[in-house]
Design an enzyme around this catalytic site. Structure first.
Site, short mmCIF file in Angstrom:
data_model
loop_
_atom_site.label_atom_id
_atom_site.label_comp_id
_atom_site.label_asym_id
_atom_site.label_seq_id
_atom_site.Cartn_x
_atom_site.Cartn_y
_atom_site.Cartn_z
N LYS A 133 1.99 -9.98 10.08
CA LYS A 133 2.69 -10.10 8.80
C LYS A 133 4.21 -9.99 8.90
O LYS A 133 4.87 -10.03 7.88
CB LYS A 133 2.21 -9.00 7.85
CG LYS A 133 0.76 -9.15 7.41
CD LYS A 133 0.42 -8.03 6.46
CE LYS A 133 -1.02 -8.06 6.00
NZ LYS A 133 -1.36 -6.89 5.19
N SER A 150 3.59 -2.52 -1.88
CA SER A 150 4.77 -2.54 -0.99
C SER A 150 5.48 -3.89 -1.09
O SER A 150 6.70 -3.96 -1.12
CB SER A 150 4.35 -2.29 0.46
OG SER A 150 3.76 -1.03 0.61
N HIS A 176 0.51 4.89 -2.52
CA HIS A 176 -0.10 5.43 -1.29
C HIS A 176 -0.09 6.96 -1.32
O HIS A 176 -1.08 7.60 -0.94
CB HIS A 176 0.69 4.98 -0.05
CG HIS A 176 0.68 3.50 0.21
ND1 HIS A 176 1.83 2.79 0.44
CD2 HIS A 176 -0.34 2.60 0.28
CE1 HIS A 176 1.52 1.51 0.66
NE2 HIS A 176 0.21 1.38 0.56
N ARG A 197 -6.73 -0.68 -6.82
CA ARG A 197 -5.85 -0.66 -7.99
C ARG A 197 -6.46 -1.38 -9.17
O ARG A 197 -6.31 -0.97 -10.30
CB ARG A 197 -4.50 -1.32 -7.64
CG ARG A 197 -3.62 -0.48 -6.75
CD ARG A 197 -2.51 -1.31 -6.18
NE ARG A 197 -3.04 -2.40 -5.37
CZ ARG A 197 -2.32 -3.15 -4.56
NH1 ARG A 197 -1.03 -2.97 -4.49
NH2 ARG A 197 -2.88 -4.09 -3.84
#
Ligand code: PNS
Length: 178
Positions: free
Chosen positions: A49, A136, A25, A98
């Site tokens: 979440k 993460s 990030h 990514r």
């Protein structure tokens, strides 16, 4: 939520859960700051979440990592991302991409967001190679299981994760049933 800013300044919103912020990030934020006058890191507030850190904690961690960096703002949002971006006067949403694994989900979101607000463009930025496989979620799992996460998150985030999982492992902190 504020709508501050210099008229005409190029503003981008970089949204995410940031639970917690990783070096991937950070890499995207640095790239965004080179391209835009201002970058608003927008932390998703209303999550299903069950995040490890509250929205306020996630915001504070990002602020601590960047320490009043010029051009950078950290905010929270809920509801539709494009509505938030429009309210902030941002014409661009920045996302990190990514790998091909990200592409399908990210392209769906970008096209849905375009359908909702055609004036707002999504711009994908690729992080540096070492962050192409990190997230993460993976970093939390590795840290929780005692693995080495050095270099994958800023040192203060690493410290915070270590302390959070150490506290969870400490029997004195475990919930008591009487
Ligand atoms: O870091 P994440 O969890 O991948 O971020 C996902 C995020 C926050 C960018 C995405 O869930 C989002 O945009 N949520 C806001 C709700 C919304 O606008 N949904 C429609 C997307 S097409």
């Amino acid at each position: 939520m504020s709508t501050s800013g210099t008229p005409g300044a190029r503003l981008a919103v970089y949204p995410g859960s940031f639970d917690p912020i990783t070096n991937g990030h950070v890499d995207i934020i640095e790239r965004g700051l080179r391209l835009f006058d201002r970058v608003v890191v927008a932390v998703l507030r209303n999550e299903t979440k069950a995040p490890l850190f509250s929205a306020a904690e996630r915001v504070q961690l990002i602020r601590d990592v960047f320490r009043d960096r010029p051009g950078l703002e950290v905010d929270t949002f809920d509801g539709l991302l494009v509505d938030y971006a429009a309210a902030r006067g941002a014409a661009v949403i920045v996302k990190g991409l990514r790998s091909i694994a990200d592409y399908e989900y990210e392209s769906q979101m970008a096209l849905m967001n375009r359908r909702l607000r055609p004036a707002i463009e999504t711009m994908f930025l690729m992080p540096a190679e070492p962050y192409a496989y990190t997230s993460s979620r993976l970093i939390k799992e590795v840290c929780r299981l005692g693995g080495d996460i050095r270099g994958l998150v800023p040192p203060l985030v690493e410290d915070r994760l270590q302390r959070t999982f150490a506290a969870a492992r400490d029997p004195l902190n475990a919930p008591r049933h009487v």
